[in-house]
Design a protein around this motif. Structure first.
Motif, short mmCIF file in Angstrom:
data_model
loop_
_atom_site.label_atom_id
_atom_site.label_comp_id
_atom_site.label_asym_id
_atom_site.label_seq_id
_atom_site.Cartn_x
_atom_site.Cartn_y
_atom_site.Cartn_z
N PRO A 78 0.84 -1.21 0.00
CA PRO A 78 0.00 0.00 0.00
C PRO A 78 0.87 1.25 0.00
O PRO A 78 1.95 1.26 0.60
CB PRO A 78 -0.81 -0.13 1.29
CG PRO A 78 -0.06 -1.11 2.13
CD PRO A 78 0.62 -2.04 1.20
N ASN A 124 -3.36 -3.02 -4.06
CA ASN A 124 -2.33 -2.02 -3.73
C ASN A 124 -1.88 -1.27 -4.97
O ASN A 124 -1.67 -0.05 -4.94
CB ASN A 124 -1.14 -2.70 -3.06
CG ASN A 124 -1.48 -3.21 -1.67
OD1 ASN A 124 -2.39 -2.72 -1.01
ND2 ASN A 124 -0.74 -4.22 -1.22
N LEU A 127 -4.29 1.37 -5.86
CA LEU A 127 -4.12 2.55 -5.02
C LEU A 127 -2.97 3.41 -5.54
O LEU A 127 -3.07 4.65 -5.58
CB LEU A 127 -3.86 2.14 -3.57
CG LEU A 127 -5.04 1.52 -2.82
CD1 LEU A 127 -4.60 1.05 -1.44
CD2 LEU A 127 -6.18 2.52 -2.70
N PHE A 137 -8.60 8.40 -3.77
CA PHE A 137 -8.56 7.05 -3.23
C PHE A 137 -9.95 6.44 -3.26
O PHE A 137 -10.96 7.11 -3.03
CB PHE A 137 -8.09 7.08 -1.77
CG PHE A 137 -6.61 7.27 -1.61
CD1 PHE A 137 -5.75 6.22 -1.83
CD2 PHE A 137 -6.10 8.50 -1.24
CE1 PHE A 137 -4.39 6.39 -1.67
CE2 PHE A 137 -4.75 8.67 -1.07
CZ PHE A 137 -3.88 7.61 -1.29
N LEU A 139 -11.16 4.05 -1.10
CA LEU A 139 -11.15 3.27 0.13
C LEU A 139 -12.46 3.46 0.88
O LEU A 139 -13.24 4.36 0.59
CB LEU A 139 -9.98 3.70 1.02
CG LEU A 139 -8.57 3.49 0.47
CD1 LEU A 139 -7.56 4.06 1.45
CD2 LEU A 139 -8.29 2.02 0.21
#
Length: 213
Positions: A78, A124, A127, A137, A139
């Motif tokens: 990440p 990852n 991202l 992002f 998330l």
């Protein structure tokens, strides 16, 4: 044998890719953008985080006026592994701190990279792509903090004591280091709890409860 070695090298190369300074900087900018703090903090220089062999594991960017963002150096991991808008990369008086913890953690993650599920690596990399491509992002919403303004520290603590001054004022001097010893973390944590409760709940301790830390 030669063909097998070439195949192994190709698989290894495709499995992970190093991240350059420019992409790392974009990851920091993306973190600030996501938190809405890019007008309050500027990005300073970075410290390379390396393992014992000199392999680059991460870049630790200093924020101004305070704080840091630690960005990994491999797109299989990440982008941001740790950040704080108030904390320091090192511990009290330059001791063990988050930068050292990140070094240990990332070294272990790199050792286990070949056994990391492919879907985790692809997530990852997505991202990283969002960071370097200027996209937000994707998330889950942040839920780790209490509502803004509900606590004095901005986190779940009502006090924010440390192991340094003034909380170590009665600790003995370290004659080798030439500085006062830091306060023990269990003592600091318990002090914060008692300060918050304003009572010891009729609990008392004797020498039988001595704890050497």
């Amino acid at each position: 044998m030669f063909r097998l070695l070439l195949l192994a090298a190709a698989v290894s190369t495709g499995f992970a890719a190093g991240v350059g300074p420019e992409a790392s900087l974009r990851a920091v900018e993306a973190r600030l953008d996501r938190d809405g703090t890019n007008s309050e903090y500027s990005i300073g220089s970075f410290i390379p985080v390396t393992d014992g062999d000199g392999t680059l594991l991460a870049r630790a960017f200093e924020l101004l006026p305070s704080g840091y963002v630690i960005v990994t150096a491999d797109d299989a991991l990440p982008p941001v592994i740790a950040y704080s808008y108030e904390g320091s990369l090192t511990g009290p008086e330059g001791g063990f701190g988050i930068i050292d913890l990140a070094r240990l953690d990332l070294g272990r993650r790199m050792d286990l990279l070949e056994s990391t599920p492919e879907e985790t690596i692809e997530r990852n990399r997505a991202l990283w792509s969002a960071c370097t491509g200027g996209r937000p992002f994707t998330l889950e919403p942040l839920t780790q903090w209490p509502p803004e303004g509900t606590t004095p520290t901005g986190g779940w603590l009502w006090e924010n004591w440390t192991q340094g001054s003034p909380y170590n004022a009665y600790c003995p001097m370290d004659n080798i280091a030439g500085a006062r010893s830091v306060a023990g973390c269990p003592a600091v944590a318990m002090g914060m709890i008692v300060d918050n409760l304003e009572t010891a709940m009729s609990v008392y301790f004797t020498d039988a409860d001595d704890y050497y830390h």
